[in-house]
Design a protein around this motif. Structure first.
Motif: not given
Length: 254
Positions: A192-197, A207-213
């Motif tokens: 999982g990684w943070c897809n936001a600044t 609010d952020i989106e957390i994506c899983f690669d």
């Protein structure tokens, strides 16, 4: 000339009585002519002097007029330049005020951030003091795969406490990874990684989106989350992974 006339008169008076009246008359005529010449010379000199005076007066008036026009032109030119300068200055004031406002805001932010760093001020957000810690060595982005899952169910990660606020600490890292690490990293299958600044103002939350690669898809599945700037570090609200039949884990980085 006057001395000559005096000697001449004395010379005439010096004749004895035997001199003829004609010589006297002749002398008188000579004197008369000399006097007349002297008068004409004085008149010419007087007229020449008057002409010079008039010429000087005319030249003086011309010079005064020319000087007056020159001064007037210079004054008008300076007034025009001053008006243009005032107009430009007014425009510059608007720019300066705008720039000053930006500089002031940036300066206040830098001073505030410095105060936070020095520990003079503390962020009042509750999550900045009430959080859980994620510091497992295999949670870091450089670690390989593993069977850890951030869930209170199956394959629970050692430091995972369920949905809550978390702070990343070494050796796991200091933030949630800002870049896709690829699958089979961070001690899990889907990283999982943070897809936001990140927020730049201390005390602010985004609010952020957390994506899983996984399998070439950098955002194969996504979870919602939050991040708060606590001055010198960040804390994240991370949700509980709902299904760990496939392991998912939040990945730390520096």
């Amino acid at each position: 000339m006057k001395m000559f006339l005096c000697f001449f008169v004395l010379f005439i008076l010096g004749f004895d009585d035997s001199s003829s009246q004609g010589n006297v008359n002749k002398a008188i005529k000579i004197l008369t002519k000399q006097v007349k010449k002297l008068q004409e010379s004085n008149k010419a000199n007087f007229e020449a002097t008057n002409m010079k005076i008039e010429t000087l007066k005319n030249e003086s008036q011309t010079n005064v007029k020319s000087l007056d026009e020159k001064i007037t032109n210079q004054y008008e030119t300076k007034v025009l330049k001053l008006e243009n300068l005032i107009e430009q200055t007014n425009l510059t004031k608007m720019d300066v005020n705008s720039l000053f406002g930006e500089i002031t805001n940036q300066t206040e932010f830098l001073l505030k951030a410095m105060d936070y760093k020095l520990g003079i001020l503390k962020v009042g957000n509750a999550e900045c003091s009430q959080y859980n810690i994620l510091n497992e060595a295999d949670r870091g982005i450089s670690s390989g795969d593993g069977d850890n899952c951030d869930s209170t169910g199956l394959n629970t990660s050692p430091m995972w406490k369920g949905a809550s606020w978390y702070r990343f600490l070494p050796p796991a890292g200091t933030i949630l990874s800002q870049a896709a690490p690829g699958e089979d990293h961070c001690g899990t299958w889907l990283s999982g990684w943070c897809n936001a600044t990140l927020p730049t103002v201390p005390g602010s939350t985004l609010d952020i989106e957390i994506c899983f690669d996984y399998s070439g898809f950098q955002c194969w599945i996504a979870y919602d989350g939050k991040v708060t700037n606590c001055g010198t570090y960040f804390v994240y609200y991370l949700d509980n992974i709902r299904d760990c039949t496939v392991n998912l884990r939040y990945c730390g980085a520096n």
